[in-house]
Design a protein around this motif. Sequence first.
Motif, PDB file in Angstrom:
ATOM      1  N   GLY A 210      34.241  39.743  41.944  1.00  0.00           N
ATOM      2  CA  GLY A 210      34.919  39.776  40.660  1.00  0.00           C
ATOM      3  C   GLY A 210      35.575  41.122  40.396  1.00  0.00           C
ATOM      4  O   GLY A 210      36.691  41.191  39.865  1.00  0.00           O
ATOM      5  N   ARG A 211      34.905  42.203  40.756  1.00  0.00           N
ATOM      6  CA  ARG A 211      35.481  43.532  40.570  1.00  0.00           C
ATOM      7  C   ARG A 211      36.732  43.702  41.426  1.00  0.00           C
ATOM      8  O   ARG A 211      37.752  44.251  40.974  1.00  0.00           O
ATOM      9  N   LEU A 212      36.661  43.242  42.673  1.00  0.00           N
ATOM     10  CA  LEU A 212      37.825  43.317  43.557  1.00  0.00           C
ATOM     11  C   LEU A 212      38.969  42.473  43.007  1.00  0.00           C
ATOM     12  O   LEU A 212      40.142  42.889  43.048  1.00  0.00           O
ATOM     13  N   ALA A 213      38.634  41.286  42.473  1.00  0.00           N
ATOM     14  CA  ALA A 213      39.669  40.414  41.912  1.00  0.00           C
ATOM     15  C   ALA A 213      40.328  41.047  40.695  1.00  0.00           C
ATOM     16  O   ALA A 213      41.546  40.936  40.513  1.00  0.00           O
ATOM     17  N   MET A 214      39.553  41.716  39.844  1.00  0.00           N
ATOM     18  CA  MET A 214      40.143  42.368  38.670  1.00  0.00           C
ATOM     19  C   MET A 214      41.130  43.452  39.082  1.00  0.00           C
ATOM     20  O   MET A 214      42.214  43.580  38.496  1.00  0.00           O
ATOM     21  N   LEU A 215      40.773  44.221  40.106  1.00  0.00           N
ATOM     22  CA  LEU A 215      41.694  45.245  40.602  1.00  0.00           C
ATOM     23  C   LEU A 215      42.930  44.598  41.229  1.00  0.00           C
ATOM     24  O   LEU A 215      44.062  45.056  41.018  1.00  0.00           O
ATOM     25  N   GLY A 216      42.710  43.535  42.022  1.00  0.00           N
ATOM     26  CA  GLY A 216      43.833  42.876  42.682  1.00  0.00           C
ATOM     27  C   GLY A 216      44.790  42.228  41.707  1.00  0.00           C
ATOM     28  O   GLY A 216      46.011  42.364  41.835  1.00  0.00           O
ATOM     29  N   VAL A 217      44.258  41.526  40.720  1.00  0.00           N
ATOM     30  CA  VAL A 217      45.110  40.868  39.728  1.00  0.00           C
ATOM     31  C   VAL A 217      45.877  41.901  38.908  1.00  0.00           C
ATOM     32  O   VAL A 217      47.058  41.717  38.585  1.00  0.00           O
ATOM     33  N   ALA A 218      45.220  42.991  38.577  1.00  0.00           N
ATOM     34  CA  ALA A 218      45.912  44.056  37.825  1.00  0.00           C
ATOM     35  C   ALA A 218      47.065  44.613  38.653  1.00  0.00           C
ATOM     36  O   ALA A 218      48.147  44.886  38.113  1.00  0.00           O
ATOM     37  N   GLY A 219      46.851  44.741  39.957  1.00  0.00           N
ATOM     38  CA  GLY A 219      47.916  45.229  40.816  1.00  0.00           C
ATOM     39  C   GLY A 219      49.069  44.255  40.948  1.00  0.00           C
ATOM     40  O   GLY A 219      50.224  44.663  41.109  1.00  0.00           O
ATOM     41  N   VAL A 220      48.782  42.956  40.867  1.00  0.00           N
ATOM     42  CA  VAL A 220      49.851  41.947  40.938  1.00  0.00           C
ATOM     43  C   VAL A 220      50.613  41.856  39.616  1.00  0.00           C
ATOM     44  O   VAL A 220      51.840  41.726  39.596  1.00  0.00           O
ATOM     45  N   ILE A 221      49.899  41.937  38.505  1.00  0.00           N
ATOM     46  CA  ILE A 221      50.531  41.770  37.189  1.00  0.00           C
ATOM     47  C   ILE A 221      51.351  43.000  36.804  1.00  0.00           C
ATOM     48  O   ILE A 221      52.437  42.881  36.226  1.00  0.00           O
ATOM     49  N   ALA A 222      50.860  44.185  37.139  1.00  0.00           N
ATOM     50  CA  ALA A 222      51.537  45.423  36.695  1.00  0.00           C
ATOM     51  C   ALA A 222      52.996  45.496  37.118  1.00  0.00           C
ATOM     52  O   ALA A 222      53.860  45.796  36.287  1.00  0.00           O
ATOM     53  N   PRO A 223      53.345  45.198  38.384  1.00  0.00           N
ATOM     54  CA  PRO A 223      54.785  45.264  38.745  1.00  0.00           C
ATOM     55  C   PRO A 223      55.614  44.230  38.010  1.00  0.00           C
ATOM     56  O   PRO A 223      56.787  44.465  37.687  1.00  0.00           O
ATOM     57  N   GLY A 224      55.020  43.030  37.733  1.00  0.00           N
ATOM     58  CA  GLY A 224      55.770  42.005  37.017  1.00  0.00           C
ATOM     59  C   GLY A 224      56.032  42.382  35.573  1.00  0.00           C
ATOM     60  O   GLY A 224      57.079  42.013  35.009  1.00  0.00           O
TER      61      GLY A 224
END
Length: 226
Positions: A210-224
């Motif tokens: 879950g922690r890895l997913a939160m970091l990954g999703v934040a990285g995907v959403i931020a550029p968008g």
Amino acid sequence: LGHFSPSPQPNQKITMNFAILATLLTSGAAFAPAPTGRTSTAVADSLNGWVPDESAFAWGLPGSLAPVGEFDPLNFAENTPLGTMKQWREAETQHGRVAMLAAIGMLVVEEPIEYHPLFEAYEKDIGPAIRHLDEVDSTTPFALIGLTLLIGSLEWNRALKGFAKPEGEFSFQQLQENYYPGDIGFDPLGLKPEDPEEYAIMQTKELQNGRLAMLGVAGVIAPGVG
């Protein structure tokens, strides 16, 4: 003539009765169980075998994994009350679960899979995955209403399952004493282990993913967003 003692006076009888009663009470207290300061068996069972330990990191909650171990550079867990620690773990677990679902959703709707259950994504360029909800609103507006009702019902069930009723001494977002953070009772596949140690291992895996997913999703959403 034999010698015999005079009868006890009323005051002497009262004094003797008190002495006998005090002796019985103190001797009975010696056999009474001493308070241990531990969680009761019923509460421990509902907490999946976890017994809060003030001297342990994060009150002994699972989630630490080598090589990082007890990672807390800002000392959030230091001198934190038990109730607050349980609230933080509840929030971390739930946000991790949402992030894992979001990560899967973002990967599925992108190339090469490019699948969406509500519209055909390959017919037009909608843009980054963060804007796909706008397309859902334009093509299937009732889907957002259903999504809102679904999320609301899930949160309502979680509130009834884990959060304390606003009665008596109550604090904001206070959890029930016998509620383990994140354990809302949803286990349709029966994957939850019965053994406390195995459960702690499984929850550590869930927290780490879950922690890895939160970091990954934040990285995907931020550029968008930018």
